[in-house]
Design a protein around this motif. Structure first.
Motif, PDB file in Angstrom:
ATOM      1  N   TYR A 121       0.783  -1.176   0.039  1.00 37.93           N
ATOM      2  CA  TYR A 121       0.085   0.138   0.008  1.00 37.93           C
ATOM      3  C   TYR A 121       0.938   1.321   0.070  1.00 37.93           C
ATOM      4  CZ  TYR A 121      -4.166  -2.718   0.844  1.00 37.93           C
ATOM      5  OH  TYR A 121      -5.275  -3.626   0.716  1.00 37.93           O
ATOM      6  N   VAL A 126      -3.054   8.647  -4.997  1.00 43.62           N
ATOM      7  CA  VAL A 126      -4.681   8.563  -4.211  1.00 43.62           C
ATOM      8  C   VAL A 126      -5.364   9.877  -4.661  1.00 43.62           C
ATOM      9  CG1 VAL A 126      -5.828   8.694  -2.281  1.00 43.62           C
ATOM     10  CG2 VAL A 126      -4.038   7.208  -2.253  1.00 43.62           C
ATOM     11  N   ALA A 131      -5.063   6.090  -9.714  1.00 43.86           N
ATOM     12  CA  ALA A 131      -5.614   5.145  -8.710  1.00 43.86           C
ATOM     13  C   ALA A 131      -6.817   4.727  -9.099  1.00 43.86           C
ATOM     14  CB  ALA A 131      -5.478   5.970  -7.455  1.00 43.86           C
ATOM     15  N   LYS A 134      -8.050   0.800  -8.623  1.00 45.15           N
ATOM     16  CA  LYS A 134      -7.257   0.125  -7.835  1.00 45.15           C
ATOM     17  C   LYS A 134      -7.920   0.205  -6.357  1.00 45.15           C
ATOM     18  CE  LYS A 134      -3.020   1.426 -10.187  1.00 45.15           C
ATOM     19  NZ  LYS A 134      -1.614   1.979 -10.031  1.00 45.15           N
ATOM     20  N   THR A 136      -8.147   0.344  -2.330  1.00 48.73           N
ATOM     21  CA  THR A 136      -7.745   1.543  -1.446  1.00 48.73           C
ATOM     22  C   THR A 136      -7.697   0.890  -0.014  1.00 48.73           C
ATOM     23  OG1 THR A 136      -9.506   2.684  -1.701  1.00 48.73           O
ATOM     24  CG2 THR A 136      -7.990   3.506  -3.127  1.00 48.73           C
ATOM     25  N   THR A 143      -5.399   7.479   3.434  1.00 49.40           N
ATOM     26  CA  THR A 143      -5.689   6.636   2.333  1.00 49.40           C
ATOM     27  C   THR A 143      -4.489   6.118   1.451  1.00 49.40           C
ATOM     28  OG1 THR A 143      -8.001   7.562   2.236  1.00 49.40           O
ATOM     29  CG2 THR A 143      -7.263   6.255   0.380  1.00 49.40           C
ATOM     30  N   VAL A 145      -3.206   3.442  -1.762  1.00 46.43           N
ATOM     31  CA  VAL A 145      -3.698   2.588  -2.896  1.00 46.43           C
ATOM     32  C   VAL A 145      -2.815   1.261  -3.108  1.00 46.43           C
ATOM     33  CG1 VAL A 145      -2.220   3.727  -4.385  1.00 46.43           C
ATOM     34  CG2 VAL A 145      -4.196   2.875  -5.236  1.00 46.43           C
TER      35      VAL A 145
END
Length: 223
Positions: A121, A126, A131, A134, A136, A143, A145
């Motif tokens: 991650y 983001v 993103a 994808k 998250t 946050t 991704v």
């Protein structure tokens, strides 16, 4: 000794297959293994996916490979430098695919491949089109991704020096992506300026150990 010392670049790239994913070192032209790329053009492999920091400079090196129509897809961070006109023309004509990856993510995705990490991650990208689609996840209020490793069938990298075992050292910024690419590909081919006897490189200065390097070739001196 498991590393093959090749007589020339043509021998070094022999056997690269159509459809291969080829990791190409270089930050612009710094560390770009031009001799290996020229040999790959002569070798004739096509339908390639090329992973590199940018999409070629001018008409040489990676740009020359693109111009020959051998590349199906480019995965890179900077596809539109001022002198990336070969890629720009192909992309606008719909003759090549592009996946843009932030530079840090590009390096980390290859490092993950070399380290055997299944995915990771990362907060970069983001909230942007990069993103979209994808997975998250929120971690500690931020946050992230999910990104997957980039593995290569072949890596073409440039280094300053190798010993006869295949241990590599690099020169300044020419180091760039070479070390992570060397861990992320099945076959690693290094173009170097000098090849010295084993033991002549201080082990403390080795950046890429020979265990990662399959073939080494001395570059052709500039005319």
């Amino acid at each position: 000794m498991t590393t093959q010392l090749c007589a020339d670049a043509d021998e070094a790239v022999a056997g690269i297959e159509d459809g291969s994913t080829v990791l190409v070192g270089g930050f612009g032209m710094a560390g770009m293994p031009v001799d290996l790329i020229d040999a790959l053009i002569r070798q004739g492999a096509k339908d390639l996916t090329v992973v590199s920091n940018n999409a070629g400079n001018g008409d040489t090196g990676l740009a020359a490979l693109l111009a020959k129509g051998r590349v199906r897809k480019v995965i890179c961070s900077f596809p539109r430098q001022a002198d990336s006109w070969v890629f720009d023309g192909l992309y606008r004509a719909g003759r090549i695919e592009l996946e843009v990856v932030p530079q840090g993510n590009l390096a980390e995705r290859m490092r993950a491949a070399g380290a055997g990490i299944g995915a990771f991650y990362c907060p970069t990208g983001v909230g942007t089109p990069l993103a979209e689609g994808k997975e998250t996840r929120e971690i500690d209020g931020r946050t992230y991704v999910l990104e997957y490793p980039i593995k290569g069938d072949v890596a073409l990298i440039g280094a300053q020096r190798a010993d006869r075992m295949g241990n590599l050292v690099y020169r300044k910024t020419a180091r760039n992506f070479g070390p992570v690419m060397a861990t992320a590909a099945t076959t690693v081919i290094a173009q170097v300026r000098d090849i010295v006897e084993t033991g002549m490189i201080d082990p403390e200065t080795v950046v890429t150990p020979s265990i990662y390097v399959d073939r080494v070739v001395r570059e052709v001196p500039a005319a």
